[in-house]
Design an enzyme around this catalytic site. Structure first.
Site, PDB file in Angstrom:
ATOM      1  N   GLU A   1       0.866  -1.165   0.000  1.00 41.24           N
ATOM      2  CA  GLU A   1       0.000   0.000   0.000  1.00 41.24           C
ATOM      3  C   GLU A   1       0.911   1.226   0.000  1.00 41.24           C
ATOM      4  OE1 GLU A   1      -2.800   0.436   3.237  1.00 41.24           O
ATOM      5  OE2 GLU A   1      -3.510   2.323   2.381  1.00 41.24           O
TER       6      GLU A   1
ATOM      7  N   ARG B   1       5.926 -12.783   9.559  1.00 40.10           N
ATOM      8  CA  ARG B   1       6.548 -11.476   9.338  1.00 40.10           C
ATOM      9  C   ARG B   1       7.966 -11.468   9.847  1.00 40.10           C
ATOM     10  NH1 ARG B   1       2.371  -7.611   8.768  1.00 40.10           N
ATOM     11  NH2 ARG B   1       3.726  -5.826   9.101  1.00 40.10           N
TER      12      ARG B   1
ATOM     13  N   LYS C   1       4.395   0.304   9.472  1.00 41.63           N
ATOM     14  CA  LYS C   1       4.386   1.589   8.777  1.00 41.63           C
ATOM     15  C   LYS C   1       3.754   2.681   9.625  1.00 41.63           C
ATOM     16  CE  LYS C   1       3.291   0.017   4.606  1.00 41.63           C
ATOM     17  NZ  LYS C   1       2.539   0.060   3.363  1.00 41.63           N
TER      18      LYS C   1
HETATM   19  P1  ATP Z   1       2.821  -2.478   8.005  1.00 40.25           P
HETATM   20  O1  ATP Z   1       2.258  -3.380   9.049  1.00 40.25           O
HETATM   21  O2  ATP Z   1       4.254  -2.158   8.169  1.00 40.25           O
HETATM   22  O3  ATP Z   1       1.982  -1.260   7.745  1.00 40.25           O
HETATM   23  P2  ATP Z   1       1.609  -3.665   5.803  1.00 40.25           P
HETATM   24  O4  ATP Z   1       1.384  -5.114   5.762  1.00 40.25           O
HETATM   25  O5  ATP Z   1       0.428  -2.871   6.078  1.00 40.25           O
HETATM   26  O6  ATP Z   1       2.828  -3.342   6.719  1.00 40.25           O
HETATM   27  P3  ATP Z   1       1.788  -3.428   3.015  1.00 40.25           P
HETATM   28  O7  ATP Z   1       2.224  -2.287   2.204  1.00 40.25           O
HETATM   29  O8  ATP Z   1       0.370  -3.839   2.978  1.00 40.25           O
HETATM   30  O9  ATP Z   1       2.230  -3.122   4.480  1.00 40.25           O
HETATM   31  O10 ATP Z   1       2.707  -4.686   2.753  1.00 40.25           O
HETATM   32  C1  ATP Z   1       2.990  -5.205   1.473  1.00 40.25           C
HETATM   33  C2  ATP Z   1       3.382  -6.637   1.612  1.00 40.25           C
HETATM   34  O11 ATP Z   1       4.503  -6.767   2.470  1.00 40.25           O
HETATM   35  C3  ATP Z   1       2.275  -7.459   2.231  1.00 40.25           C
HETATM   36  O12 ATP Z   1       2.131  -8.651   1.472  1.00 40.25           O
HETATM   37  C4  ATP Z   1       2.755  -7.753   3.609  1.00 40.25           C
HETATM   38  O13 ATP Z   1       2.286  -8.999   4.045  1.00 40.25           O
HETATM   39  C5  ATP Z   1       4.280  -7.731   3.464  1.00 40.25           C
HETATM   40  N1  ATP Z   1       4.912  -7.350   4.712  1.00 40.25           N
HETATM   41  C6  ATP Z   1       4.657  -6.250   5.444  1.00 40.25           C
HETATM   42  N2  ATP Z   1       5.406  -6.239   6.567  1.00 40.25           N
HETATM   43  C7  ATP Z   1       6.154  -7.365   6.545  1.00 40.25           C
HETATM   44  C8  ATP Z   1       7.110  -7.938   7.432  1.00 40.25           C
HETATM   45  N3  ATP Z   1       7.460  -7.347   8.567  1.00 40.25           N
HETATM   46  N4  ATP Z   1       7.681  -9.110   7.086  1.00 40.25           N
HETATM   47  C9  ATP Z   1       7.350  -9.699   5.939  1.00 40.25           C
HETATM   48  N5  ATP Z   1       6.457  -9.225   5.066  1.00 40.25           N
HETATM   49  C10 ATP Z   1       5.846  -8.076   5.358  1.00 40.25           C
END
Ligand code: ATP
Ligand code: MG
Length: 566
Positions: free
Chosen positions: A41, A268, A278
């Protein structure tokens, strides 16, 4: 190597996701195709956790001769913007991943998604609901209590189609109506209790679709359909989506889409002494705890890059930690170890004095200068040699001289000798102090017969680094430490917030450092080992006035390990 990554004979990693794909290929599922996607996102910069997901998705595509789409999951316009889109593209490319001809956006499918919503209504699987947010929450029930049907659940297909069209046309206010799936308000899985598909958002300008829409689809509805439309075969995501998988499958089964990707969840990446959310990173940036998204103390990819972590080091780190389904927190030392291994091999050696102390070589003529040869790398001859200017006035580090030496101190002391690295042996004859008794200068003599040779008749054990004062470049050096004192700042179990654990000494700025003259040729981003000090890079973005800034990427040894063992 972790026990989760067993390289196969072809040296490709192996993990449970690749095992699933191997099995699928054996059964000719998806006609042997492998298509993945990375779906960020654009509401912030990418962090090291995303690097795990990027390298997993793009790595699988590459190893199985498939492809991986970069798709922006952009359904929440008020938090998203084009700066984040561009930053994310830059970071993915920097990691060495390629997305083909086109970048995808979920917003590309807004028309298609709307048509799918209409289909759901026609199948009597969706309805327009007028409950407000509070009432919705109440009707939803809890983990232990079933939900209740909305009073609007039994609207006719015609009424729902009419209302949805009018929602789209902008007739209703924000929050006055939503479109919901009609599934099961008593489901044990709360995600299945008639989740929202569309909400009304007036007055926002979307970075891709502008002001065209006032109706925005929700993540769960958008994500699976975007995957299906792109013919994704394996939709790899993190564990928090496990409970959403039944919904993912319900949408695609109900809509009978041509493709039905398989959702697979992995754990994660969490890293000690930092946060990888984020929301929290945004707060650190917006509240001024750090200088920006690319602050070298942040675990963002932009921050790691500015700090001097290379794509190779980051890739190695992600390889070492492996891919599993169990949640864990990785020690920072693992990441730093990868940076060190990479830079030890690839960074040329230079000399830099961080805390300068003037040394006058009294028996070296004032107008004399000479160039001394020095190897750029102690093990690798291919790095070649460089020429270091030597003259009567030098700088050494304050730490390399002690009037009253501690036990086993091998460096310079009054009337003692030390070797200047790549140069001569000097003796300290006189110590000059200021009125506060601080040592401000040393008067030394050099032994002209000791360059590249052992001194005759005596042993000189210490070797210290130095620069020629006249030729040196003045620089600012930034020493970074962990951003948080607590290993798990957002789960410290002491009643404190993550921001309460910020390390006040995470950045130390040394404004008057001296670098050897050859560094005038360095270009932004170049990396060096400053001998005896650590690995540094020339800041790729910033200068301090007309002085270059060097960032410490990582120390030569793991200082925290030593502290922990004490
Ligand atoms: P955050 O919790 O940091 O806001 P998010 O999942 O909302 O992260 P996205 O932009 O939706 O952020 O993430 C894009 C992709 O990266 C998703 O498929 C998510 O599962 C993966 N992702 C996000 N954080 C991690 C992490 N700490 N380890 C592995 N993969 C991750
Ligand atoms: Mg997300």
């Amino acid at each position: 190597m972790s026990d989760t990554e067993h390289p196969k004979s072809d040296n490709k990693p192996s993990n449970f996701i690749r095992n699933i794909i191997d099995e699928d290929l054996k059964n000719n599922k998806n006609n042997g195709r492998v298509v993945t996607r990375f779906p960020p996102e654009p509401n912030g910069y990418l962090h090291i956790g995303h690097a795990k997901s990027i390298l997993l998705n793009f790595g699988i595509a590459e190893d199985y001769d498939g492809y991986c789409n970069l798709r922006f999951d952009d359904t929440n316009p008020h938090k998203e913007n084009i700066e984040f889109v561009e930053a994310i593209k830059k970071d993915v490319e920097w990691l060495g991943c390629h997305w083909g001809d086109k970048v995808y956006f979920s917003s590309d499918y807004f028309d298609a998604l709307y048509d799918f919503a209409v289909q759901l209504i026609k199948k009597e699987k969706a309805y327009v609901c007028d409950l407000n947010a509070e009432a919705m929450r109440e009707y939803r029930g809890t983990l232990t209590k079933a939900g209740k049907d909305s009073p609007f659940r039994h609207r006719t297909v015609e009424e729902n189609l009419d209302l949805l069209a009018r929602m789209k046309a902008g007739e209703f206010e924000d929050g006055s109506k939503v479109l919901r799936a009609k599934i099961d308000m008593a489901s044990a899985n709360i995600n299945m209790r008639d989740p929202t598909l569309y909400r009304i958002r007036h007055g926002v300008v979307h970075h891709q679709t502008g002001a065209e829409w006032c109706l925005y689809p929700m993540y769960d509805f958008t994500h699976c359909i975007s995957d299906a439309l792109e013919g994704i075969t394996h939709s790899i995501c993190t564990l928090e989506f496990e409970d959403h998988r039944p919904l993912y499958d319900w949408f695609l089964d109900t809509l009978e889409t041509e493709h039905h990707p398989q959702q697979i969840e992995f754990s994660r990446l969490n890293l000690e002494h930092t946060v990888t959310s984020k929301r929290k990173l945004t707060a650190l940036v917006n509240n001024g705890h750090v200088e920006g998204w690319d602050d070298p103390r942040l675990p963002t990819i932009a921050g790691l890059r500015r700090r001097g972590c290379t794509p190779a080091a980051l890739r190695e780190f992600i390889k070492r930690i492996g891919v599993t389904k169990s949640d864990n927190v990785i020690e920072m030392a693992v990441l730093e170890g990868c940076m060190r291994d990479d830079l030890n091999k690839n960074a040329p050696r230079r000399m830099a004095v961080l805390h300068p102390l003037k040394v006058i070589i009294t028996n070296y003529p004032e107008d004399k200068e000479e160039l001394l040869e020095a190897a750029n790398h102690p093990q690798d001859e291919s790095f070649g040699m460089r020429k270091l200017p030597f003259s009567r006035e030098l700088y050494i580090d304050q730490e390399d001289f002690k009037e009253v030496p501690p036990k086993k101190y091998k460096r310079l002391i009054p009337n003692g000798e030390v070797r200047l690295r790549n140069s001569y042996v000097i003796r300290c004859d006189e110590v000059i102090k200021d009125s506060d008794n601080n040592v401000i200068e040393l008067r030394c003599t050099y032994d002209a017969d000791t360059h590249g040779k052992k001194p005759e008749g005596r042993k000189v054990k210490g070797v210290i680094h130095w620069v020629s004062a006249k030729h040196a470049i003045e620089a600012e050096i930034r020493l970074y430490d962990r951003l948080f004192n607590h290993p798990t700042p957002d789960n410290s179990k002491d009643g404190k917030e993550y921001a309460d654990h910020i390390n006040p000494d995470s950045l130390r700025i040394l404004t008057h450092c001296y670098l050897e003259a050859t560094l005038s040729e360095a270009t932004p981003g170049d990396q060096f080992q400053f001998e005896r000090e650590g690995y540094y890079n020339l800041d790729p973005m910033h200068q301090a006035g007309n002085k270059p800034i060097y960032n410490r990427t990582v120390t030569l040894r793991d200082a925290w390990e030593k502290i922990a063992k004490k």
